[in-house]
Scaffold this motif. Structure first.
Motif, PDB file in Angstrom:
ATOM      1  N   VAL A 271      -4.784 -21.840 -20.581  1.00 57.16           N
ATOM      2  CA  VAL A 271      -4.218 -22.949 -19.817  1.00 57.16           C
ATOM      3  C   VAL A 271      -3.302 -23.714 -20.762  1.00 57.16           C
ATOM      4  O   VAL A 271      -3.754 -24.270 -21.757  1.00 57.16           O
ATOM      5  CB  VAL A 271      -5.328 -23.857 -19.256  1.00 57.16           C
ATOM      6  CG1 VAL A 271      -4.736 -25.130 -18.682  1.00 57.16           C
ATOM      7  CG2 VAL A 271      -6.116 -23.126 -18.167  1.00 57.16           C
TER       8      VAL A 271
ATOM      9  N   ASN B 143       3.680 -25.075 -16.496  1.00 59.88           N
ATOM     10  CA  ASN B 143       2.237 -24.810 -16.608  1.00 59.88           C
ATOM     11  C   ASN B 143       1.945 -23.318 -16.552  1.00 59.88           C
ATOM     12  O   ASN B 143       2.529 -22.593 -15.749  1.00 59.88           O
ATOM     13  CB  ASN B 143       1.480 -25.473 -15.449  1.00 59.88           C
ATOM     14  CG  ASN B 143       1.555 -26.984 -15.495  1.00 59.88           C
ATOM     15  OD1 ASN B 143       1.493 -27.567 -16.570  1.00 59.88           O
ATOM     16  ND2 ASN B 143       1.706 -27.611 -14.349  1.00 59.88           N
TER      17      ASN B 143
ATOM     18  N   CYS C 286       0.398 -26.231 -21.110  1.00 58.61           N
ATOM     19  CA  CYS C 286       1.314 -27.111 -20.399  1.00 58.61           C
ATOM     20  C   CYS C 286       2.387 -27.570 -21.381  1.00 58.61           C
ATOM     21  O   CYS C 286       2.070 -27.995 -22.493  1.00 58.61           O
ATOM     22  CB  CYS C 286       0.531 -28.323 -19.875  1.00 58.61           C
ATOM     23  SG  CYS C 286       1.569 -29.594 -19.154  1.00 58.61           S
TER      24      CYS C 286
ATOM     25  N   HIS D 194      -1.542 -20.857 -16.230  1.00 54.09           N
ATOM     26  CA  HIS D 194      -2.981 -20.914 -15.892  1.00 54.09           C
ATOM     27  C   HIS D 194      -3.456 -19.481 -15.643  1.00 54.09           C
ATOM     28  O   HIS D 194      -3.139 -18.889 -14.620  1.00 54.09           O
ATOM     29  CB  HIS D 194      -3.135 -21.785 -14.634  1.00 54.09           C
ATOM     30  CG  HIS D 194      -4.546 -21.952 -14.148  1.00 54.09           C
ATOM     31  ND1 HIS D 194      -4.907 -22.963 -13.299  1.00 54.09           N
ATOM     32  CD2 HIS D 194      -5.679 -21.259 -14.373  1.00 54.09           C
ATOM     33  CE1 HIS D 194      -6.197 -22.888 -13.013  1.00 54.09           C
ATOM     34  NE2 HIS D 194      -6.687 -21.856 -13.659  1.00 54.09           N
TER      35      HIS D 194
ATOM     36  N   ASN E  30       4.845 -23.403 -12.290  1.00 52.14           N
ATOM     37  CA  ASN E  30       3.451 -23.010 -12.521  1.00 52.14           C
ATOM     38  C   ASN E  30       3.299 -21.508 -12.395  1.00 52.14           C
ATOM     39  O   ASN E  30       3.687 -20.935 -11.377  1.00 52.14           O
ATOM     40  CB  ASN E  30       2.545 -23.615 -11.439  1.00 52.14           C
ATOM     41  CG  ASN E  30       2.664 -25.126 -11.360  1.00 52.14           C
ATOM     42  OD1 ASN E  30       2.031 -25.840 -12.114  1.00 52.14           O
ATOM     43  ND2 ASN E  30       3.499 -25.613 -10.444  1.00 52.14           N
TER      44      ASN E  30
ATOM     45  N   GLU F 187      -3.374 -27.517 -11.243  1.00 48.31           N
ATOM     46  CA  GLU F 187      -1.998 -27.835 -11.687  1.00 48.31           C
ATOM     47  C   GLU F 187      -1.402 -28.937 -10.813  1.00 48.31           C
ATOM     48  O   GLU F 187      -0.598 -29.736 -11.281  1.00 48.31           O
ATOM     49  CB  GLU F 187      -1.112 -26.583 -11.656  1.00 48.31           C
ATOM     50  CG  GLU F 187      -1.665 -25.360 -12.374  1.00 48.31           C
ATOM     51  CD  GLU F 187      -2.084 -25.632 -13.806  1.00 48.31           C
ATOM     52  OE1 GLU F 187      -1.522 -26.542 -14.455  1.00 48.31           O
ATOM     53  OE2 GLU F 187      -3.007 -24.943 -14.277  1.00 48.31           O
TER      54      GLU F 187
END
Ligand code: ISE
Length: 353
Positions: A241, A156, A243, A158, A229, A181
């Motif tokens: 963002v 992830n 993933c 962010h 993350n 997350e």
């Protein structure tokens, strides 16, 4: 049928939800907003017809003409306000984080169970809006569908261009940003997070002194899968963002703004260039997710049901971020203690690895 709704908290998200309720949510009517900053509350109410404002959240929650409540207040006051909604028997959509520590989140799980015992339904939905984002929900369907085999890893990213407050300390990045997350990992794996490690790379010069930004966190899932993350809240650029899920027979990436967009334009020097733009913040990136989240909450409240992220999801996320704060301080991997979901009493096995 119309659900008459009050919004508590008139910051960025409170104002955004008020607009949504007043202008584009079917079956909803915004009737009141409340915030200790009464001037700001009045200014927001003034944008709509027939909406009143006040300074007292508990008064709004108790009001006869308020059927349901959206809490967009700070996490530190959520416990009292959610309890007031439960006492009044009113559905509440509570923005994340549910509360600031696991004990208070657990008290809300207990209180909501009592209500469920009486009414046959829960009254609390937690504002993990990413579950309503078309890309995240598609990704979940792909992974749950099983064609790619077992999910092994998630990666992830962010990033926020910047964060509003000078007081957005390292802990806040865990509780307020990384918490998304945590929910994504639980949502996509369909399992609890059992351990977390938060690492502190050299910080950007754009962070306030002493603030750890970016942060890298690793979650261990109950089935042994890992989640990496990056959370970086002063990236300067925009809201990113992304993933990537890695499974046994393939990987899937979501959240690349350029994927659906090829834009050819002229650069400042007159040469041709291609590319898209990075959204400024979460209100743009997750506009559809927020709309679907609130519409689904309103629809289910009118039907007398509850769907969407539950108070347990809120509690589990808070428990992981609390462990994350311990890890932030030490750099060590910290195991997450969740109570037994059935009995809500301490669960010895949840602390084992
Ligand atoms: C904010 O509260 C959010 O929920 C956003 O989604 C997140 O990106 C941001 O970092 C938080 O401050």
């Amino acid at each position: 049928d119309v659900l008459r709704i009050g919004v508590v908290g008139v910051g960025i998200m409170g104002a955004d939800h008020a607009e949504r309720l007043a202008r584009r949510t079917a079956g909803a009517r915004l009737v009141a907003v409340a915030d200790p900053d009464e001037v700001r509350a009045k200014e927001l109410a003034g944008r709509f017809d027939g909406v009143r404002s006040g300074g007292d959240a508990l008064e709004l929650i108790a009001a006869e003409d308020v059927d349901a409540v959206i809490l967009a207040s700070p996490g530190s006051v959520h416990e009292e306000q959610v309890l007031a909604c439960l006492a009044a028997g009113k559905p509440v959509l509570c923005e994340k984080p549910l509360t600031m520590d696991s004990e208070s989140s657990l008290r809300l799980v207990q209180a909501d169970r009592e209500v469920r015992g009486r009414l046959g339904r829960s009254l609390v939905q937690v504002g993990f809006m990413r579950r309503f984002d078309p890309e995240y929900s598609q990704l979940r369907s792909v992974l749950a569908g099983g064609t790619l085999g077992r999910t092994l890893l998630l990666h992830n990213v962010h990033r926020n261009a910047s964060v509003p407050h000078a007081d957005f300390r390292s802990e806040m990045i865990v509780r307020d940003s990384l918490v998304h997350e945590i929910d994504v990992a639980r949502f996509l794996f369909g399992e609890e997070v059992v351990a977390i490690q938060v690492m502190s790379p050299a910080p950007t010069t754009h962070a306030s002194p002493g603030v750890v930004d970016p942060q890298v966190a690793i979650f261990t899932m109950a089935g042994g899968g890992l989640v990496t993350n990056e959370v970086f809240v002063n990236s300067q650029v925009g809201y990113e963002v992304r993933c990537e899920a890695v499974a046994e027979r393939g990987s899937v990436v979501i959240g690349r703004p350029s994927a659906g967009l090829y834009s050819a334009t002229l650069a400042a020097d007159g040469s041709g260039q291609w590319g898209g733009t990075v959204p400024a913040d979460y209100r743009t990136r997750f506009a559809t997710a927020y709309d679907l989240e609130v519409q689904s909450w309103v629809d289910s409240a009118l039907r007398g049901e509850s769907v969407g992220p539950s108070v347990w999801d809120g509690y589990a996320a808070t428990a992981v971020s609390s462990a994350g704060m311990t890890s932030l301080a030490t750099g060590e991997r910290v195991t997450v203690d969740l109570v037994d979901p059935l009995t809500l009493s301490p669960n010895a096995s949840s602390t084992k690895e």
